[in-house]
Structure formats: structure tokens, C-alpha cells
Design a protein around this motif. Structure first.
Motif: not given
Length: 224
Positions: A31-40
Motif C-alpha cells: 500500500a505504501l509503495e502504491r502511495l509513493l508512486e504519486d508525488p503528493e
């Protein structure tokens, strides 16, 4: 001599560091990896205590990029002193990361070569000339005084009697950030608001960096 903002330079290894410090299960890591794909997605996470504390406790083991390291430390230092502006943090952290490369301590665009950046008066004379080179030199002067007074305040304060002191450097930094902000190039480069914040809050930013340097950084003192 453009400063490259830190958030545009975060690496895959930086993302892996964030995930390793914040995730407890494979599911939360994904989940964190997916979140960090977005710069925001980075913004809220980088304010979390485990990230900051890990950089303090084990800096040699973290293997993060210099832009990431300075962004996290600068963000915490500015927040402690009531300055909650991520673009300001990004710019200040980028200045630190750039100047702490030794080649950045010299300016190649004045007086015909790579002279040591020591005599502010001579450089200030060049900054008064028209054109883009003058704009770059003005905000270089402001960045340099912020770096010097923020990271090496003892060097400024320990100079021989009669030499310019902290008040002089602060005044130079404020004046040149304000002057650079008023240049049309600042708006075109999307730096006007940051420069105005630095002009108005130079002392607060400087004190924040003093506190950060005392807690977290250890460098030999440069000649001024």
C-alpha cells in the motif's frame, strides 16, 4: 547555477527506506509503495517521526539520497519554528544539498573564473548589472548568505574584529532575496513566492538551520 528542488530528486531507494520504516506487514508495504508512486503521496509520510528519527539514529545505514536527507531534516527544523510551507522547505533543503558539494562553494560566472566566493562587496557590484546573469547572481548571493549563516554561524561570529557580522549577512540575504523576487525571471521560474518568504523570514529560517546543524550535522568550518 540553478538550484534543483529536492522533491524532484527522490529516488527508488528513498521510497524503499520510507516503506521499510513505516510498514509492518507485506500488505502495508504494498500500500505504501502504491502511495509513493504519486508525488503528493510523499508529503504526509515524510513528516512522520519514524522517518526523522531513523535519519538521526542511523544516518550511515539509511542509504538515502542527499536531497531526501536534507528535505526531511529541514522540514522538521522549519516546523519547529512555525514555518509550514513545503515549497519553502524544498528550496532551502536544495540550497543545502547544493552548497555542501564543494564545487558549489565557488561561483564560476564572475570576475573571469573560479574564484573563491569570499569578497561579497565585489560580487555585489556584479549583481547590480542588468540581465539574467544578474538575477542568477543575486539569488546566488542570497542563497550563499543563508547557507553560511545557517550552517556555519560560528564561522561568521568568530571573524576578526571589524569584519562583517551576522547582521550584515542577514541584511544581504534579505535584500537579495527581495530583489530577486521582484525580477520577472523569478515569476517565470516559479520562485517569486519562495524568495519573498525568505526575504521576510530570513532570520527565522537561519535560526532553524542553526538548530538543525547543531543537532544533526558536523562539518569543518569553511573560510569566509
Amino acid at each position: 547555477m540553478a538550484v534543483v528542488l529536492c522533491r524532484s530528486q527522490f529516488t527508488r531507494r528513498d521510497a524503499q527506506f520510507v516503506v521499510s520504516r513505516l510498514s509492518k506487514t507485506a500488505r502495508s508495504a504494498r500500500a505504501l509503495e502504491r502511495l509513493l508512486e504519486d508525488p503528493e503521496g510523499w508529503e504526509e509520510l515524510l513528516d512522520l517521526e519514524p522517518i526523522y528519527q531513523a535519519l538521526l539514529d542511523e544516518p550511515a545505514l539509511c542509504k538515502v539520497s542527499a536531497p531526501f536527507y536534507f528535505y526531511v531534516l529541514t522540514r522538521r527544523a522549519l516546523l519547529r519554528n512555525g514555518m509550514d510551507d513545503r515549497n519553502l522547505c524544498d528550496y532551502v533543503a536544495a540550497v543545502l544539498a547544493a552548497f555542501l558539494r564543494q564545487d558549489r562553494m565557488r561561483h564560476p560566472g564572475w570576475a573571469g573564473g573560479r574564484k573563491s566566493f569570499v569578497n561579497l562587496v565585489k560580487v555585489m557590484e556584479k549583481a547590480g548589472e542588468p540581465g539574467e546573469a544578474s538575477f542568477e547572481l543575486r539569488h546566488f548571493l542570497a542563497d550563499y548568505t543563508l547557507f553560511l549563516t545557517g550552517i556555519f554561524p560560528q564561522n561568521v561570529e568568530a571573524r576578526h574584529h571589524g569584519a562583517p557580522g551576522m547582521d550584515f549577512y542577514e541584511a544581504v540575504g534579505q535584500a537579495y532575496y527581495r530583489s530577486a523576487a521582484m525580477d520577472p525571471l523569478a515569476s517565470r521560474k516559479r520562485l517569486k513566492e519562495v524568495f519573498l518568504l525568505l526575504a521576510e523570514g530570513f532570520r527565522t529560517v537561519r535560526v532553524s538551520l542553526n538548530q538543525m546543524a547543531e543537532r544533526c550535522l558536523h562539518f569543518a568550518q569553511p573560510a569566509v
